[in-house]
Design a protein around this motif. Structure first.
Motif, short mmCIF file in Angstrom:
data_model
loop_
_atom_site.label_atom_id
_atom_site.label_comp_id
_atom_site.label_asym_id
_atom_site.label_seq_id
_atom_site.Cartn_x
_atom_site.Cartn_y
_atom_site.Cartn_z
N SER A 93 0.83 -1.21 0.00
CA SER A 93 0.00 0.00 0.00
C SER A 93 0.87 1.26 0.00
N PHE A 94 1.89 1.24 0.84
CA PHE A 94 2.77 2.40 0.94
C PHE A 94 3.50 2.65 -0.38
N THR A 137 4.48 4.62 11.22
CA THR A 137 4.21 4.09 12.55
C THR A 137 3.73 2.64 12.48
N ILE A 138 2.91 2.31 11.48
CA ILE A 138 2.45 0.92 11.35
C ILE A 138 3.63 -0.01 11.06
N MET A 139 4.49 0.39 10.14
CA MET A 139 5.63 -0.47 9.81
C MET A 139 6.58 -0.60 10.99
N SER A 140 6.75 0.48 11.77
CA SER A 140 7.63 0.36 12.93
C SER A 140 7.02 -0.54 14.00
N MET A 141 5.71 -0.64 14.02
CA MET A 141 5.04 -1.51 15.01
C MET A 141 5.10 -2.98 14.59
N VAL A 157 3.17 4.27 19.86
CA VAL A 157 3.15 4.11 18.40
C VAL A 157 1.74 3.78 17.92
N SER A 158 1.06 2.90 18.65
CA SER A 158 -0.30 2.53 18.23
C SER A 158 -1.26 3.71 18.32
N LEU A 160 -0.43 6.74 17.72
CA LEU A 160 -0.12 7.58 16.55
C LEU A 160 -0.91 7.15 15.32
N TYR A 161 -0.96 5.84 15.03
CA TYR A 161 -1.64 5.43 13.81
C TYR A 161 -3.13 5.16 13.98
N THR A 162 -3.60 5.01 15.21
CA THR A 162 -5.04 4.79 15.38
C THR A 162 -5.81 6.06 15.72
N ALA A 163 -5.18 7.01 16.39
CA ALA A 163 -5.89 8.21 16.82
C ALA A 163 -5.34 9.49 16.20
N VAL A 164 -4.04 9.67 16.24
CA VAL A 164 -3.46 10.94 15.78
C VAL A 164 -3.61 11.13 14.28
N THR A 165 -3.27 10.11 13.49
CA THR A 165 -3.36 10.24 12.04
C THR A 165 -4.79 10.50 11.57
#
Length: 193
Positions: A93-94, A137-141, A157-158, A160-165
Motif C-alpha cells: 500500500s505504501f 508508525t504501522i511499519m515500525s510496530m 506508536v499505536s 499515533l496510527y489509530t488516533a493521531v493520524t
C-alpha cells in the motif's frame, strides 16, 4: 486517496470518468476485504496459542504483538505471519502510494505557473505527510524484531496510527479551505483585541 490525487492532477480532463462511483466502491470493497481476511487469519492463529500468563493485555487495545507476548507457547509462526502480512499489506500500500506520488510530482513539475505548482504541491503535500506518518508508525510496530519489544513504546506508536493520524486528516484538509482560513483569521483578530 493517492489514486484520487493521481487522477485529479495527472488526468484532470478525465477525472470524472476515471473516479466514478463504481471504481470508488470497488476500491473501498477491495480494501475492506483484504483487511478483513488479514485480520481473520491473525485471529484464527492467535486463538490457537496457549495462554498461561495473566489475562491482562498490556496495551490500549487488542494488538497482535501484545497477544504474542502473553502466550507461553511458540509464537514463531505467528510472528512470521505478522511480518509477511505487514510486508504485503502495509509495504505494498505504501509503495503504491509513493509510485502515484512520483507520477504526481513529475506532473506538477511540468506545470508552467508557479501558483499552480504551489497549489498542487500544498494539496498533495498534506496528504503525503499524513500517509508517511500513518505507514511509518504501522511499519515500525509490525516489522520490528521480536527482541526490541517495549510495551510502553508500542502503546505510543499505536496511538499515533489509530488516533493521531485520523485526527490530523480533518485538520489538515479543513485548514486548506478558504472559509475555514478566514474564520481562523477573524477569530485570531477578535482574540488579539
Amino acid at each position: 486517496m493517492a489514486y484520487d490525487r493521481f487522477a485529479a492532477i495527472c488526468r484532470p480532463l478525465n477525472y470524472h470518468t476515471i473516479m466514478n462511483k463504481m471504481l470508488c466502491a470497488s476500491l473501498t470493497v477491495s480494501a475492506w476485504s483484504i483487511c478483513f481476511i488479514n485480520s481473520a487469519i491473525h485471529v484464527f492463529f492467535i486463538f490457537r496459542l496457549p495462554y498461561c500468563k495473566s489475562n491482562h493485555v498490556n496495551h490500549f487495545f487488542c494488538e497482535v504483538p501484545a497477544f504474542l507476548r502473553m502466550s507461553c507457547g511458540d509464537t514463531f509462526l505467528n510472528e512470521i505471519g505478522m511480518y509477511i502480512s505487514a510486508g504485503i499489506v502495509a509495504m505494498c500500500s505504501f509503495f503504491l502510494t509513493l509510485i502515484s506520488y512520483i507520477h504526481i510530482i513529475s506532473t506538477i513539475l511540468r506545470i508552467r505557473s508557479s501558483q499552480g505548482r504551489q497549489k498542487a504541491f500544498s494539496t498533495c503535500g498534506s496528504h503525503l505527510t499524513v500517509v508517511v506518518l500513518y505507514y511509518g508508525t504501522i511499519m515500525s510496530m509490525y516489522l520490528k524484531p521480536h527482541s526490541t519489544y517495549s510495551p510502553e513504546t508500542d502503546k505510543i506508536v499505536s496511538i499515533l496510527y489509530t488516533a493521531v493520524t485520523p485526527m490530523l486528516n480533518p485538520i489538515v484538509y479543513s485548514t486548506r479551505n478558504k472559509e475555514v482560513k478566514n474564520t481562523i483569521k477573524r477569530t485570531q483578530a477578535i482574540l488579539t483585541k
